[in-house]
Design a protein around this motif. Structure first.
Motif, PDB file in Angstrom:
ATOM      1  N   VAL A  29       0.843  -1.200   0.000  1.00 42.61           N
ATOM      2  CA  VAL A  29       0.000   0.000   0.000  1.00 42.61           C
ATOM      3  C   VAL A  29       0.878   1.249   0.000  1.00 42.61           C
ATOM      4  O   VAL A  29       0.609   2.218  -0.732  1.00 42.61           O
ATOM      5  CB  VAL A  29      -0.943  -0.003   1.220  1.00 42.61           C
TER       6      VAL A  29
ATOM      7  N   THR B 177       0.898   4.164  -2.964  1.00 39.89           N
ATOM      8  CA  THR B 177       0.373   5.506  -2.669  1.00 39.89           C
ATOM      9  C   THR B 177       1.443   6.584  -2.628  1.00 39.89           C
ATOM     10  O   THR B 177       1.128   7.772  -2.803  1.00 39.89           O
ATOM     11  CB  THR B 177      -0.366   5.495  -1.309  1.00 39.89           C
TER      12      THR B 177
ATOM     13  N   LEU C 225      -7.040   4.437  -1.525  1.00 42.39           N
ATOM     14  CA  LEU C 225      -6.710   3.181  -0.832  1.00 42.39           C
ATOM     15  C   LEU C 225      -6.978   3.250   0.672  1.00 42.39           C
ATOM     16  O   LEU C 225      -6.831   2.241   1.365  1.00 42.39           O
ATOM     17  CB  LEU C 225      -5.248   2.807  -1.074  1.00 42.39           C
TER      18      LEU C 225
ATOM     19  N   ARG D 266      -9.499   0.617   2.081  1.00 38.88           N
ATOM     20  CA  ARG D 266      -8.958  -0.749   2.118  1.00 38.88           C
ATOM     21  C   ARG D 266      -8.002  -0.918   3.292  1.00 38.88           C
ATOM     22  O   ARG D 266      -8.053  -1.942   3.995  1.00 38.88           O
ATOM     23  CB  ARG D 266      -8.234  -1.055   0.800  1.00 38.88           C
TER      24      ARG D 266
END
Length: 416
Positions: free
Chosen positions: A292, A296, A367, A370
């Motif tokens: 992640v 990002t 994101l 999530r």
């Protein structure tokens, strides 16, 4: 009289107001003074009670995510003020918050669950932590909070420094830089009375000898580190600064949520196998957060802030720590120790995910939802696995306060 807010952890502003009120009650006995400023310019305040030459220094708020220390410091100060015998030949000094900048970023004053606690989580990268910075940075790069703390130690030359720490989930334990004979029994009695488990195999003290259940003494110089990859070195921390004046440091840990899984002294049937399994899970979970982060990062503008620096720092610890657990014989073979390592293995990626989540939420990153589901799932799994039960705030404070006073009295006898 109680100066503590009810049912929640006080802010630094509230701690300061309570300390001022306490000092105003007995201005001839108490004093509140500024001993430095934080990197962001926030004042570092020291509350002193008594005028005796022999000194005890109590440090609260060294880790922003461990909020029990502030109210404990006030509770001990209040106790000392109204018990003349406790200050007959000892002066007591309370650094109300060693890291007010960090405290401003940890924003869960009354967490109802581990998930809620992690939604407001912050703990700075190691070199930004006041007590640990000297073990990671050269002297000319130390943060002002560290310089203020060591300056207070130089000024007071305490025979005892007590630094107030805590854990999100687990038990209570003490780490000592020198042995304090007789401490283990009253420590265990206090924990039992308040239904707080004693963490007998704390991973933070892995490989340290114990003078009694949950009371760990720093090993002699030359002893190998249980986790060689970890960057911190207690002998270069502010804990050891008191040694130059013949003093010692006690680190008193108390949990927010308790678990009996960290107090079981029975032998684990296969500790090395368990350590390898925990290392594997640590690597897997950290990789989820790292994916992640990598996706990002291109969307996050500007330099890394403290939350992102701390998240990345935690993830960087994982490969070396997992290798330690796989290739180094377990420092302890008890169920309690494996339970403590299990908690640590969950804690590290969860904290990194929680701090990254705050960054993504602020940026409105797609994101974020999530990652929030991951933080929720890991928090709930952590609590369920360890059968977490909330320790009432007044019990957290009372046990830590008792341990501070008991340690001071026993250490006084030790040092003459």
């Amino acid at each position: 009289m109680s100066l503590l807010p009810e049912l929640r952890y006080p802010t630094v502003t509230e701690l300061t107001a309570s300390a001022r009120a306490l000092a105003a009650l007995r201005p001839g006995v108490c004093a509140l003074r500024q001993v430095g400023v934080s990197r962001a310019g926030r004042p570092l305040l020291l509350l002193s009670v008594g005028r005796a030459r022999r000194a005890v220094l109590v440090v609260a708020g060294a880790h922003s995510n461990e909020p029990t220390g502030g109210p404990t410091a006030l509770a001990v100060a209040e106790r000392v003020l109204f018990d003349r015998e406790l200050r007959a030949d000892i002066s007591w000094h309370f650094l109300l918050c060693a890291d007010p900048d960090g405290a401003s970023l940890h924003v869960t004053p009354a967490p109802r669950s581990l998930f809620e606690y992690h939604l407001g989580f912050f703990r700075p990268a190691g070199e930004e932590q006041p007590e640990w910075a000297p073990s990671m940075l050269p002297p000319d790069r130390l943060p002002p909070e560290t310089r203020a703390l060591t300056g207070v130690i130089d000024d007071l030359r305490p025979y005892l420094q007590v630094t107030l720490h805590g854990t999100d989930l687990g038990g209570s334990w003490v780490q000592l830089t020198k042995e304090v004979p007789g401490l283990a029994e009253p420590f265990a009695k206090s924990a039992a009375e308040l239904h707080i488990p004693v963490e007998t195999g704390a991973s933070d003290a892995a490989g340290w000898p114990a003078s009694g259940p949950g009371v760990h003494v720093m090993p002699a110089p030359g002893a190998g580190a249980a986790y060689p990859s970890m960057p911190d070195d207690a002998r270069r921390s502010t804990w050891y600064h008191a040694h130059r004046y013949g003093g010692l440091t006690a680190v008193v840990e108390v949990p927010m949520w308790a678990s009996d899984l960290v107090s079981d002294p029975a032998p684990h049937p296969a500790p090395a196998t368990a350590m390898r399994r925990l290392a594997g899970r640590l690597l897997r979970e950290a990789s989820q957060v790292d994916r992640v982060l990598r996706e990002t990062l291109p969307r996050l503008e500007g330099p890394d802030g403290p939350l992102l620096r701390a998240s990345r720092w935690g993830l960087e610890l994982v490969p070396g720590l997992a290798a330690d657990w796989i290739h180094t014989p377990p420092a302890d073979d008890t169920m309690a120790y494996i339970g403590s390592v299990d908690a640590f293995s969950r804690r590290l990626p969860l904290r990194a995910a929680a701090m990254l989540l705050r960054v993504l939420q602020e940026a409105g990153d797609p994101l974020a939802p999530r990652l929030e589901r991951l933080v929720r799932a890991w928090s709930n799994s952590f609590a369920d696995r360890f059968r977490a039960r909330w320790v009432p705030l007044e019990h957290q404070v009372e046990h830590q306060a008792r341990t501070v006073v008991t340690t001071a009295l026993h250490a006084r006898e030790r040092t003459g």
